[in-house]
Design an enzyme around this catalytic site. Structure first.
Site, mmCIF file in Angstrom:
data_model
loop_
_atom_site.group_PDB
_atom_site.id
_atom_site.type_symbol
_atom_site.label_atom_id
_atom_site.label_comp_id
_atom_site.label_asym_id
_atom_site.label_seq_id
_atom_site.Cartn_x
_atom_site.Cartn_y
_atom_site.Cartn_z
ATOM 1 N N ALA A 168 -51.835 20.087 26.315
ATOM 2 C CA ALA A 168 -51.170 20.740 25.182
ATOM 3 C C ALA A 168 -50.547 22.055 25.625
ATOM 4 C CB ALA A 168 -52.181 20.975 24.064
ATOM 5 N N ALA A 193 0.831 -1.208 0.000
ATOM 6 C CA ALA A 193 0.000 0.000 0.000
ATOM 7 C C ALA A 193 0.862 1.254 0.000
ATOM 8 C CB ALA A 193 -0.933 -0.013 1.207
ATOM 9 N N GLN A 232 8.008 1.819 3.664
ATOM 10 C CA GLN A 232 8.898 1.800 2.503
ATOM 11 C C GLN A 232 9.211 3.260 2.207
ATOM 12 O OE1 GLN A 232 7.101 0.766 -1.232
ATOM 13 N NE2 GLN A 232 9.006 -0.004 -2.114
ATOM 14 N N ARG A 265 -2.429 10.251 -10.558
ATOM 15 C CA ARG A 265 -3.529 10.657 -11.439
ATOM 16 C C ARG A 265 -4.869 10.785 -10.716
ATOM 17 N NH1 ARG A 265 -3.638 6.916 -16.343
ATOM 18 N NH2 ARG A 265 -2.245 5.533 -15.187
ATOM 19 N N ASN A 281 -48.676 8.059 23.237
ATOM 20 C CA ASN A 281 -49.012 8.908 22.094
ATOM 21 C C ASN A 281 -48.388 10.282 22.283
ATOM 22 O OD1 ASN A 281 -50.823 9.254 19.604
ATOM 23 N ND2 ASN A 281 -51.189 11.071 20.843
ATOM 24 N N ARG A 289 -50.351 26.134 32.185
ATOM 25 C CA ARG A 289 -50.874 26.924 31.091
ATOM 26 C C ARG A 289 -51.654 28.080 31.699
ATOM 27 N NH1 ARG A 289 -55.435 23.794 28.195
ATOM 28 N NH2 ARG A 289 -53.968 22.500 27.037
ATOM 29 N N ASN A 315 -33.566 18.090 26.638
ATOM 30 C CA ASN A 315 -32.602 17.184 27.277
ATOM 31 C C ASN A 315 -31.279 17.847 27.596
ATOM 32 O OD1 ASN A 315 -32.183 17.415 24.486
ATOM 33 N ND2 ASN A 315 -31.007 15.521 24.428
#
Ligand code: UD1
Ligand code: CA
Length: 458
Positions: A421, A8, A71, A14, A375, A438, A384
């Site tokens: 909600a 390798a 090498q 090129r 759900n 709320r 988080n």
């Protein structure tokens, strides 16, 4: 023990990028990794990689997984193997496989079959060869009555020799001690002034040893890369070969546009892969799934009968009968259990989503443990991260998280509990309770009508 040297050291000018050639990628993995993979699959894990050009990049890539030798200057394939002499001496008494790090399609079957022939014939060296219609550029195999007599490089070949169609793939089995012995006799007396590994053939024959050739049944073993066009060609070949294999296994493709499947990916029967889908790493997909269009699945496991549509999923597990998408990201460390449904514009990160749970739209679930049959309304966020640390949310079975709820971690929503909600939940919610945070709605009678009158006056 049998062992391998992978050459390798080459640059690949090129390719026009500052990287050792064996690190260029086929289907997302360096060619060197393909070669290593073939060795491993053939049962050879004692591997020495000869590095040269940009050696530090090879080191960084291998990250200590295999032995390497440097090498320092590229003086040819024989010179490259000389650098590994101490590795060879350690393996005295065995057989050594020599491979090129830039010929990625060598396969374990060819390696093992060639070794069997090498041993049965009592060879010192067995060259893995192929017969090519267009042999130009490769070393030609000169046959003899009982084996081969030499390999002649293109640049050294006579017009007559150039007509030979059997070529050297660049892969060989050597008797380790004979290889060590023959390296000392290599010279640079040839057209390229290099130490040719191929010269070991006639050197060993001269010492009364046997040399043979094993013709590979897989002609792709010789394919290498010299430039970007070649790299694209090899990617195409790899892509097509892999899709072919999956077709044989009963996987369905109506077209293959943009479909790329990594070589280690496993797909079950009857699964459909749709256009633009990229499956990579150690991904396993079960039976009867529909994956795509345009999914990216990396290092993940998917069960049976699951549908993923425009999904990106990394390092995660998805079970059976799950439906995810479109436009969903599943980030690392997630586990989506059977029957769950995850709809558009949802991100799940490092979380468990329980069985039959629905996260239908526009939601972020991060670092959370979610039970079954939960759900999620639209627009839920698990908060988080407080800017310093990450904390987990726990949402127990059958909980109902109202639209636009923020769950400030760490927090637990108990079994069957509701959040109203628009609530920002900062305290644990007991089982079966409703948490509501709320302001009351205040109505200002006639406000809009007055506003309209004022505007008309102006
Ligand atoms: C070599 C063979 C040729 C064969 C061909 C198959 C020789 C003399 N010739 O030729 O018979 O048909 O492969 O592709 O061996 N390398 C080093 N250090 C070096 C030179 C090369 O590590 O000094 C590595 C390269 O990175 C490459 C491999 O050895 O992975 C083959 O080198 P390459 O230059 O491509 O050899 P070819 O001339 O193609
Ligand atoms: Ca080559």
């Amino acid at each position: 023990m049998d062992n391998a040297i992978i050459l390798a050291g080459g640059q690949g000018k090129r390719m026009k990028a500052d990287m050792p050639k064996p690190l260029f990628r086929i289907l997302g993995e360096p060619m060197l990794e393909w070669v290593i993979g073939a060795c491993e699959k053939a049962g050879i894990s004692d591997i020495c990689v000869v590095k040269g050009y940009k050696a530090e990049m090879i080191d960084e890539y291998l990250d200590g997984r295999y032995e390497t030798v440097l090498q320092a200057e590229r003086l040819g394939t024989g010179h490259a193997v000389m650098q590994a002499v101490s590795f060879l001496k350690k393996n005295s008494g065995s057989d050594t496989l020599v491979l090129c790090g830039d010929a990625p399609f060598i396969d374990s079957q060819t390696i093992n079959d060639a070794l069997a022939r090498h041993r049965a014939d009592g060879n010192s060296v067995t060259v893995i060869t192929a017969e090519l219609e267009e042999p130009a550029g490769y070393g030609r195999i000169i046959r003899s009555a009982n084996g081969i007599s030499s390999i002649v490089e293109e640049k050294d070949a006579t017009a007559e020799q150039k007509k030979i169609k059997e070529i050297n793939s660049g892969a060989y089995w050597f008797r380790t001690d004979d290889l060590i012995d023959s390296l000392n006799s290599l010279t640079t007396d040839n057209a390229q002034g290099e130490y040719y590994l191929t010269d070991t053939i006639y050197i060993l024959l001269g010492k009364g040893k046997k040399a043979g050739a094993f013709i590979s049944q897989n002609p792709d073993v010789v394919l290498g890369v010299n430039d970007r066009k070649g790299l694209l060609r090899l990617n195409k070949t790899a892509r097509e070969n892999i899709i072919e294999k999956h077709l044989e296994n009963g996987v369905e493709f109506t077209c293959t546009d943009g479909i790329t499947i990594g070589r280690d990916v496993i797909i079950g029967e009857g699964t459909q892969i749709l256009s633009g889908t990229v499956l990579s790493g150690k991904t396993v997909i079960g039976e009867g799934c529909v994956i795509g269009p345009d999914c990216i699945i990396e290092n993940s496991t998917v069960g049976n009968d699951t549908k993923l549509n425009y999904v990106q999923c990394y390092d995660s597990k998805i079970e059976n009968n799950v439906k995810i998408g479109p436009f969903v990201q599943i980030r690392p460390g997630s586990h989506i259990k059977s029957g769950a449904k995850i709809g558009d514009f949802v991100e799940i990160k490092n979380s468990v989503i329980g069985e039959e749970t629905a996260v239908a739209h526009l939601t972020y679930v991060g670092d959370s443990d979610v039970g079954g049959c939960v759900n999620f309304g639209c627009g839920v966020v698990t908060v988080n991260y407080d800017g310093e640390k990450k904390s987990r949310c726990t949402i127990e079975d059958n909980a109902f998280i109202g639209c636009n709820t923020n769950l400030i971690a760490p927090v637990t929503v108990g079994k069957g509990a509701y959040t109203a909600a628009g609530s920002t939940i900062t305290k644990d919610v007991p089982a079966d309770a409703l948490a509501i945070e709320r302001g009351d709605t205040r109505t200002v009678e006639g406000y809009a009508a007055r506003k309209l009158r004022n505007r008309k006056k102006k």
